[in-house]
Write a protein that holds these residues in place. Structure first.
Motif, PDB file in Angstrom:
ATOM      1  N   VAL A  12     -33.996  10.161  -0.833  1.00  0.00           N
ATOM      2  CA  VAL A  12     -33.393   9.931   0.487  1.00  0.00           C
ATOM      3  C   VAL A  12     -34.419  10.037   1.612  1.00  0.00           C
ATOM      4  CG1 VAL A  12     -31.039  10.593  -0.138  1.00  0.00           C
ATOM      5  CG2 VAL A  12     -32.655  12.353   0.583  1.00  0.00           C
ATOM      6  N   PHE A  13     -35.539  10.702   1.363  1.00  0.00           N
ATOM      7  CA  PHE A  13     -36.572  10.816   2.387  1.00  0.00           C
ATOM      8  C   PHE A  13     -37.331   9.506   2.594  1.00  0.00           C
ATOM      9  CE2 PHE A  13     -35.716  15.188   1.369  1.00  0.00           C
ATOM     10  CZ  PHE A  13     -35.904  15.866   2.561  1.00  0.00           C
ATOM     11  N   ASP A  14     -37.121   8.554   1.700  1.00  0.00           N
ATOM     12  CA  ASP A  14     -37.753   7.244   1.862  1.00  0.00           C
ATOM     13  C   ASP A  14     -36.998   6.372   2.863  1.00  0.00           C
ATOM     14  OD1 ASP A  14     -39.844   7.694  -0.012  1.00  0.00           O
ATOM     15  OD2 ASP A  14     -38.422   7.366  -1.648  1.00  0.00           O
ATOM     16  N   GLY A  15     -35.821   6.837   3.308  1.00  0.00           N
ATOM     17  CA  GLY A  15     -35.049   6.122   4.320  1.00  0.00           C
ATOM     18  C   GLY A  15     -35.040   6.907   5.619  1.00  0.00           C
ATOM     19  N   ASN A  16     -33.989   6.713   6.415  1.00  0.00           N
ATOM     20  CA  ASN A  16     -33.860   7.426   7.682  1.00  0.00           C
ATOM     21  C   ASN A  16     -33.213   8.796   7.462  1.00  0.00           C
ATOM     22  OD1 ASN A  16     -34.811   5.300   9.497  1.00  0.00           O
ATOM     23  ND2 ASN A  16     -32.975   4.212   8.844  1.00  0.00           N
ATOM     24  N   PHE A  17     -33.485   9.720   8.380  1.00  0.00           N
ATOM     25  CA  PHE A  17     -32.909  11.061   8.280  1.00  0.00           C
ATOM     26  C   PHE A  17     -31.389  10.983   8.350  1.00  0.00           C
ATOM     27  CE2 PHE A  17     -35.316  15.030   8.152  1.00  0.00           C
ATOM     28  CZ  PHE A  17     -36.595  14.526   7.976  1.00  0.00           C
ATOM     29  N   GLN A  18     -30.738  11.723   7.461  1.00  0.00           N
ATOM     30  CA  GLN A  18     -29.284  11.815   7.418  1.00  0.00           C
ATOM     31  C   GLN A  18     -28.925  13.213   6.945  1.00  0.00           C
ATOM     32  OE1 GLN A  18     -27.706   9.727   3.746  1.00  0.00           O
ATOM     33  NE2 GLN A  18     -29.676   8.664   3.892  1.00  0.00           N
ATOM     34  N   GLY A  19     -27.632  13.426   6.707  1.00  0.00           N
ATOM     35  CA  GLY A  19     -27.196  14.764   6.319  1.00  0.00           C
ATOM     36  C   GLY A  19     -27.857  15.283   5.061  1.00  0.00           C
ATOM     37  N   PHE A 256     -28.289   3.055  19.257  1.00  0.00           N
ATOM     38  CA  PHE A 256     -29.607   3.065  18.626  1.00  0.00           C
ATOM     39  C   PHE A 256     -29.439   3.362  17.139  1.00  0.00           C
ATOM     40  CE2 PHE A 256     -30.221   4.257  23.024  1.00  0.00           C
ATOM     41  CZ  PHE A 256     -31.322   3.513  23.416  1.00  0.00           C
ATOM     42  N   ASN A 257     -30.129   2.592  16.306  1.00  0.00           N
ATOM     43  CA  ASN A 257     -30.173   2.916  14.881  1.00  0.00           C
ATOM     44  C   ASN A 257     -31.627   2.935  14.428  1.00  0.00           C
ATOM     45  OD1 ASN A 257     -30.858   0.176  14.551  1.00  0.00           O
ATOM     46  ND2 ASN A 257     -28.717  -0.385  14.240  1.00  0.00           N
ATOM     47  N   GLU A 263     -37.573  11.013  17.680  1.00  0.00           N
ATOM     48  CA  GLU A 263     -36.745  10.338  18.682  1.00  0.00           C
ATOM     49  C   GLU A 263     -35.375  10.994  18.773  1.00  0.00           C
ATOM     50  OE1 GLU A 263     -38.477   5.761  18.584  1.00  0.00           O
ATOM     51  OE2 GLU A 263     -37.032   6.409  17.069  1.00  0.00           O
ATOM     52  N   LEU A 264     -34.824  11.367  17.613  1.00  0.00           N
ATOM     53  CA  LEU A 264     -33.538  12.066  17.591  1.00  0.00           C
ATOM     54  C   LEU A 264     -33.635  13.377  18.369  1.00  0.00           C
ATOM     55  CD1 LEU A 264     -30.644  12.617  16.568  1.00  0.00           C
ATOM     56  CD2 LEU A 264     -31.668  13.589  14.504  1.00  0.00           C
ATOM     57  N   LEU A 265     -34.687  14.121  18.135  1.00  0.00           N
ATOM     58  CA  LEU A 265     -34.890  15.391  18.830  1.00  0.00           C
ATOM     59  C   LEU A 265     -34.952  15.170  20.337  1.00  0.00           C
ATOM     60  CD1 LEU A 265     -35.430  18.450  18.496  1.00  0.00           C
ATOM     61  CD2 LEU A 265     -37.864  17.900  18.323  1.00  0.00           C
ATOM     62  N   LEU A 266     -35.599  14.105  20.739  1.00  0.00           N
ATOM     63  CA  LEU A 266     -35.711  13.753  22.151  1.00  0.00           C
ATOM     64  C   LEU A 266     -34.334  13.447  22.738  1.00  0.00           C
ATOM     65  CD1 LEU A 266     -38.204  13.494  24.029  1.00  0.00           C
ATOM     66  CD2 LEU A 266     -38.118  11.020  23.617  1.00  0.00           C
ATOM     67  N   PHE A 267     -33.558  12.633  22.038  1.00  0.00           N
ATOM     68  CA  PHE A 267     -32.207  12.285  22.502  1.00  0.00           C
ATOM     69  C   PHE A 267     -31.337  13.530  22.643  1.00  0.00           C
ATOM     70  CE2 PHE A 267     -32.686   7.746  20.967  1.00  0.00           C
ATOM     71  CZ  PHE A 267     -32.456   7.171  22.206  1.00  0.00           C
ATOM     72  N   VAL A 268     -31.396  14.413  21.643  1.00  0.00           N
ATOM     73  CA  VAL A 268     -30.569  15.629  21.670  1.00  0.00           C
ATOM     74  C   VAL A 268     -30.946  16.506  22.854  1.00  0.00           C
ATOM     75  CG1 VAL A 268     -30.048  17.790  20.457  1.00  0.00           C
ATOM     76  CG2 VAL A 268     -30.083  15.635  19.190  1.00  0.00           C
ATOM     77  N   ARG A 269     -32.228  16.776  23.017  1.00  0.00           N
ATOM     78  CA  ARG A 269     -32.670  17.668  24.086  1.00  0.00           C
ATOM     79  C   ARG A 269     -32.392  17.108  25.473  1.00  0.00           C
ATOM     80  NH1 ARG A 269     -38.606  19.609  21.700  1.00  0.00           N
ATOM     81  NH2 ARG A 269     -37.818  21.327  20.388  1.00  0.00           N
TER      82      ARG A 269
END
Length: 362
Positions: A12-19, A256-257, A263-269
């Motif tokens: 799963v690490f070969d794709g995008n971060f998920q649960g 955004f996908n 980038e996720l961390l940036l959006f959250v903060r």
């Protein structure tokens, strides 16, 4: 004492971060501290995997050549298990049919059985068979919440399920300059002042009701709405409603996908408010991540999320748009974020999950 060899399917690490990536990263970042175990982590991109977990004398990175999941499970992984004398192999949801060692299986949820109306019939039939068969041939079955544990026992008749609960990546707790982050978001994505919903796109995730509340309450006059997550199952109700909106409102809605972790961390903060309106979850990590970052957070009160009692007055019924609107107001004026953050960190931690995992092995 002979070290226990554990193989972990990390494809799963070969794709995008998920649960599932968050779960494996958090759990094994703790477990590899215990030198009684030797870990074999397998993925296509082992350089990326090593950048995540680091270099350790009890960790071996194994390159997976196959990109097809059937070839990986049927042939490649059984060969790796045999060649490296693996004692336990850990998989998410589905295990290889050819068994060469003891299996550890994490099934994060069986929501397709609890809420069949949100899933295609082919998906339900296929996964009911695969998950059930995989659970029955695994020595250890794990899940991520008491809710998911009970549903696994109910649907598959599994006597013993160990809960290894999700937690939050430590980076979300790190201090940061809010104004500087918001300036970065503004410069990179041309967005300022926004509500955030992080989730892949499925009807059960409830994007439609969130958008409806955002529009009906007129929040678009002062805020943008940002959706971050990959497409999964088509959400026709949302699409029809979005298309009916005037351009003035559409211009305040961003999706955004394929978003990187940074980038996720940036959006959250950078968010003014994090909203998690999902109808059904096996756990629900995003509201914990935003809370860890000190962002005002409101969340659905159903399924596994009913366990997020530390959010108290910021929990809402995801099927009640008025309740959602009311909780947005409470969230925007929340003065108890630090207390909630501390209570959440005390309740969910990766070291606790790792201890439960090791207890299950013995």
């Amino acid at each position: 004492m002979k070290k226990v060899n554990i193989f972990v399917d990390c494809h799963v690490f070969d794709g995008n971060f998920q649960g599932t990536t968050t779960y494996i990263k958090g759990l094994y970042s703790e477990l590899i501290k215990d030198k009684h175990y030797r870990f074999f982590l397998g993925a296509n991109d082992i350089a990326s995997l090593e950048s995540i977990f680091g270099t350790h004398d009890n960790v071996v990175y194994v390159r997976l050549k196959a990109t097809n999941k059937f070839i990986r499970l049927l042939f490649e992984i059984p060969a790796i298990i045999k060649n490296h004398q693996i004692d336990y192999a850990h998989f998410q949801y589905v295990v290889p049919p050819i068994k060469k060692c003891k299996y550890i299986l994490t099934i994060h949820d069986v929501l397709f059985l609890d809420f069949p109306e949100y899933f295609p019939i082919t998906y339900r039939l296929k996964n009911r068979f695969l998950f059930g068969k995989s659970a029955k041939c695994s020595e250890i079955v794990l899940s991520v919440s008491e809710y998911s544990k009970k549903q696994l026992q109910k649907h598959f008749g599994i006597d013993t399920v160990t809960v290894t609960p999700n937690a939050v990546d430590p980076v979300f707790f790190e201090p940061y300059d809010k104004a500087a982050v918001q300036a970065q978001v503004r410069d990179k994505f041309k967005i300022s002042k926004y509500f955030l919903f992080v989730s892949r796109w499925e009807p059960r995730k409830n994007h439609y009701r969130l958008l409806k509340a955002f529009v009906e309450k007129g929040y678009y006059t002062n805020y943008n709405m940002v959706f971050v997550g990959d497409k999964a199952i088509e959400n026709k109700e949302y699409t029809v409603y979005f298309k009916s909106l005037p351009q003035e409102i559409k211009s305040k809605i961003f999706t955004f996908n394929k978003v990187s972790f940074n980038e996720l961390l940036l959006f959250v903060r950078g968010a003014d408010l994090s909203i998690y309106p999902s109808v059904a979850e096996g756990f629900g990590i995003p509201p914990l991540e935003s809370l860890a970052a000190g962002v005002p957070t409101i969340c659905s009160n159903t399924t596994a999320m009913s366990d997020f009692s530390f959010l108290n007055e910021c929990l809402f019924n995801p099927l009640d748009i008025q309740d959602l609107k009311d909780k947005i107001e409470i969230g925007l004026n929340d003065s108890k974020i630090n207390q909630k953050r501390e209570a959440m960190a005390h309740k969910f931690s990766w070291d606790q999950a790792a201890e439960e995992f090791k207890r299950a092995l013995y």
